[in-house]
Structure formats: C-alpha cells, structure tokens
Design a protein around this motif. Structure first.
Motif, short mmCIF file in Angstrom:
data_model
loop_
_atom_site.label_atom_id
_atom_site.label_comp_id
_atom_site.label_asym_id
_atom_site.label_seq_id
_atom_site.Cartn_x
_atom_site.Cartn_y
_atom_site.Cartn_z
N HIS A 41 0.64 -1.27 0.21
CA HIS A 41 -0.07 -0.11 -0.18
C HIS A 41 1.30 1.11 -0.17
O HIS A 41 1.71 1.19 0.47
N ALA A 42 0.70 2.27 -1.25
CA ALA A 42 1.73 3.52 -0.76
C ALA A 42 0.40 4.33 0.26
O ALA A 42 -0.18 4.92 -0.04
N THR A 43 1.36 4.66 0.82
CA THR A 43 0.94 5.76 2.34
C THR A 43 2.18 6.68 2.17
O THR A 43 1.69 7.71 3.03
N GLU A 44 2.38 7.26 0.65
CA GLU A 44 2.68 8.62 0.14
C GLU A 44 2.23 9.74 -0.38
O GLU A 44 1.23 8.92 -1.49
N ALA A 45 1.64 11.05 0.18
CA ALA A 45 0.88 11.69 -0.97
C ALA A 45 1.68 11.69 -1.93
O ALA A 45 2.77 12.05 -2.50
#
Length: 409
Positions: A41-45
């Motif tokens: 999962h991508a958790t960087e804006a």
C-alpha cells in the motif's frame, strides 16, 4: 452529450516486448516514488496530475463488429467465421455495444465529482480493444503536459482479464507512445469491497424485492433465489488470481472476492433468501474447464427446489454492457420464462452517485497517501493492494507479459 465523431478504424497497438526499465532501487516499472519500492500500500501523498480511465471497449456500428472481435481474440488464430458466432450478440443491437457510451458517461461523472471537490485533475479514457485505445489516452495526457498519472480500471475484481491485463495495457501503451521515462503511472486498488461499489447492488436488490412484490412474490425465504452472476473465466486462470502467497485455493481471489461481497450484501439486506454465485459468458474450447455453474444451468435447478422467483444480480459488472444485455437480459431471462420463474435483473453501478463518489475516494486516498488501516472496505479481504504482488493473476496460456503497477513477474 455531444455528438460522437467516429474515426476510421485503426489497429490495436502491438504488445510491449518489455516493461520500462525500473529506476535504481525501484521494483515497479514506471512507478511514482510512492510505489516504486513495491510495498503493498502506498502511504506517501502523490500529486497526480491526470487520471487514466481504462475500459474494455466495444464496436459502435455493424462494420466495427468483426474488427473489434479480432482485437479481443488477437493472437488466438480464430477465423472470422467463428467470430461471427459471437458477432450476432452485437448485431442484434445494431452492431453497437453500449460500453463506450457508458464509459463516456462515467468519465463525465468523474470529471464533475472531481470538480465538485475542487480537484483540478483531468480524466482521460482509453480502451483495450477499441478506439480510443489506452495509448491514445496516454498520448493525450502527455500532450497536455501531464506526467504523473493514476489509472482506474473499470473492473472491481482480481483476475488476469479484470486486473493484470489492464496493467499489461498500460505497459503496451507506454511502449506504443515511446514515453518510457517520461511518465509515471500508478493504479488504484481493486475496489470489489469498497462501499461505493457495493451500495448500488444493495439498493438494486431492494428495488428488485419491491418489483417481485408487485408481481405477487413476497415469501423471500421460501420462494426466491438470489443469483449473483459474474463472468466465467478458465479454472486455471481463476486458481491463479490474486497473489500466490494468499493461497485462496480453488477459484483463487476471483471467486473468494465475489463470494465475500455477495455474503456482505446479503448481510446488509438482512433477508433469508437462498443465494449462490453463478457464472456467465464463457467462451473458448469446450474441453477447457471454466468456472461453473452457468447461470442458465442454475436457473433450471430452481423449480425442483420450490423456487418461484429469482433475482439476478450482475455482481461482476460495473455497467449494463453487452454481457448484461445479452447474456442476462436476453438469454437468462428467456430461460427463466421457459421455466415459469418470475425473474428480475437488478441494476449495475453505472453512474450511481455512490459508485462515482467511491471512485473519486480511491483517487483521493492516493493523493493523500491514506494508510491501509484507514481505507474503507466491507470484507476481511480488503483493502486490496495498490501494488500488485509478484506472480499475481497469471494467464496460464500466455504466461507473464510486461505490466505496470506491480512487482514482476
């Protein structure tokens, strides 16, 4: 809607020979910094500046039908004579599939919802099998100055044809446009259990129950069967759907996801009707096993079980395209009538406000880098992955082809 100007037929772009090279330290080709390391999962804006809406495509006139089917079956060596056996589905409707107009409407609805939320992010629509192709959408986005793109496939579940093949389409588009190294492309997670996708089905079944009542069917537990229908796929591809480490068993993630969503819908409705997952629209040689039971076979078993009515729920489909109009509204309803069953086909999401809002929610969770534990999902299987895992959704016949938005192979 503005008049559609049809352009002359152009062949589908060729398959990519290889995915773009990954940047140093990156495991995902053509990815943004938020996904290149390959975390689930991508958790960087990420400041995405465009959205790619990926569709299947369909013919828009009688002369388009065979060229379209050649695109769909490319590489299989199927002669036109056999394609004509399928073409009559489209010819029955004037050679026009509704899917392109449905995606035009969905694009317009997404544009409006993004604007309502103050998001200045244009949506570009491209198809796998008909114009505009994915490569056209990517080229248009690049020409408009957009370099960081987020893709949405018009399919909610995990399998080769409903997820990985769209990822292959993205790799093909980058190769066809020569834009390797100039664009970054991520993809939203499969949204089978997102509330925005599930809500229209819940509402559709409620409306279907009301329609049955108007026809004298009120004993839901004793008289009604709910058939959740989705596209059949080869058993071998179903078994390979989803990441291998999840070990879903027979039917893979594809069957597990549909079953979990159907159970969730029935739980929300709080009704005692018997239900089952059924399949439709199978193709290919008869000696190759595909997911069963076929919806028509399931219907034929209902009278002996005392069922007087059936709700047909197109759970595997996001809009009323040809597999819904022909396989359900024509063939399945004819079978039900022959059996004396009262039958109602419930609605697909289409441009339902909850569905459109849900897709924009998926965009916004990637714009914000929302942590996985804060993402809405209605089954224990979700939230699904932003970055497809290694070995996910292999096509047994073709093997692993170049693809974006996932870790190789």
């Amino acid at each position: 809607m503005a008049e559609i100007i049809r352009e002359p037929f152009r062949p589908k772009p060729p398959r990519a020979e290889a995915a773009p090279d990954c940047a140093p330290g990156c495991r995902v080709p053509a990815a943004t910094a938020a996904t290149c390391a390959g975390e689930p999962h991508a958790t960087e804006a990420v400041a995405y500046d465009g959205v790619l809406l990926l569709g299947f495509g369909g013919p828009e006139g009688q002369d388009d039908v065979i060229p379209f089917l050649r695109n769909v079956t490319a590489g299989r060596g199927i002669p036109d004579e056999r394609l004509e056996e399928v073409a009559h589905h489209y010819r029955h409707f004037g050679g026009v599939s509704p899917i392109n107009d449905q995606n035009r409407a969905l694009k317009a609805a997404l544009d409006a919802e993004l604007a309502r939320r103050g998001r200045d992010i244009p949506v570009y629509w491209g198809n796998r099998n008909w114009m505009p192709y994915v490569a056209d959408a990517l080229g248009d986005a690049h020409s408009a100055g957009h370099r960081r793109l987020l893709a949405i496939a018009t399919s909610a579940y995990s399998s080769y044809s409903s997820c990985r093949q769209y990822r292959e389409d993205l790799a093909d588009a980058v190769a066809a446009t020569g834009l390797a190294g100039e664009v970054e492309i991520d993809k939203v997670r499969q949204f089978f259990d997102h509330p925005g996708f599930v809500t229209p089905f819940v509402e559709g079944i409620r409306a279907g129950i009301d329609a049955l009542a108007e026809r004298g069917i009120t004993d839901l537990a004793g008289e009604v069967e709910v058939l959740f229908s989705t596209h059949s796929i080869p058993d071998a591809d179903a078994d390979r759907s989803g990441p291998p480490e999840r070990a879903f068993g027979a039917g893979g993630a594809y069957v597990a996801q549909h079953t979990a969503v159907a159970a969730q819908i029935m739980s929300q409705l709080g009704i005692d009707s018997s239900w089952q997952l059924v399949f439709q629209s199978r193709s290919g040689p008869p000696q190759v096993p595909w997911l069963e039971p076929d919806i028509n076979d399931a219907l034929r078993e209902l009278p002996a079980r005392g069922r007087r009515a059936v709700l047909i729920v197109p759970l595997g489909f996001v809009s009323d395209h040809m597999e819904v109009l022909w396989d359900l509204d024509t063939e399945a309803l004819e079978t039900a009538e022959e059996l004396g069953l009262v039958a109602v086909r419930t609605a697909t999401p289409g441009t339902h406000p909850a569905y459109v809002a849900g897709l924009v929610d998926l965009i916004e969770e990637r714009l914000a880098g929302t942590p996985a534990d804060e993402r809405p999902h209605l089954t224990d299987l979700g939230p699904w992955y932003d970055v497809c895992r290694p070995g996910c959704c292999e096509n047994k016949r073709l093997g692993f082809q170049p693809a974006l938005a996932g870790i190789a192979p």
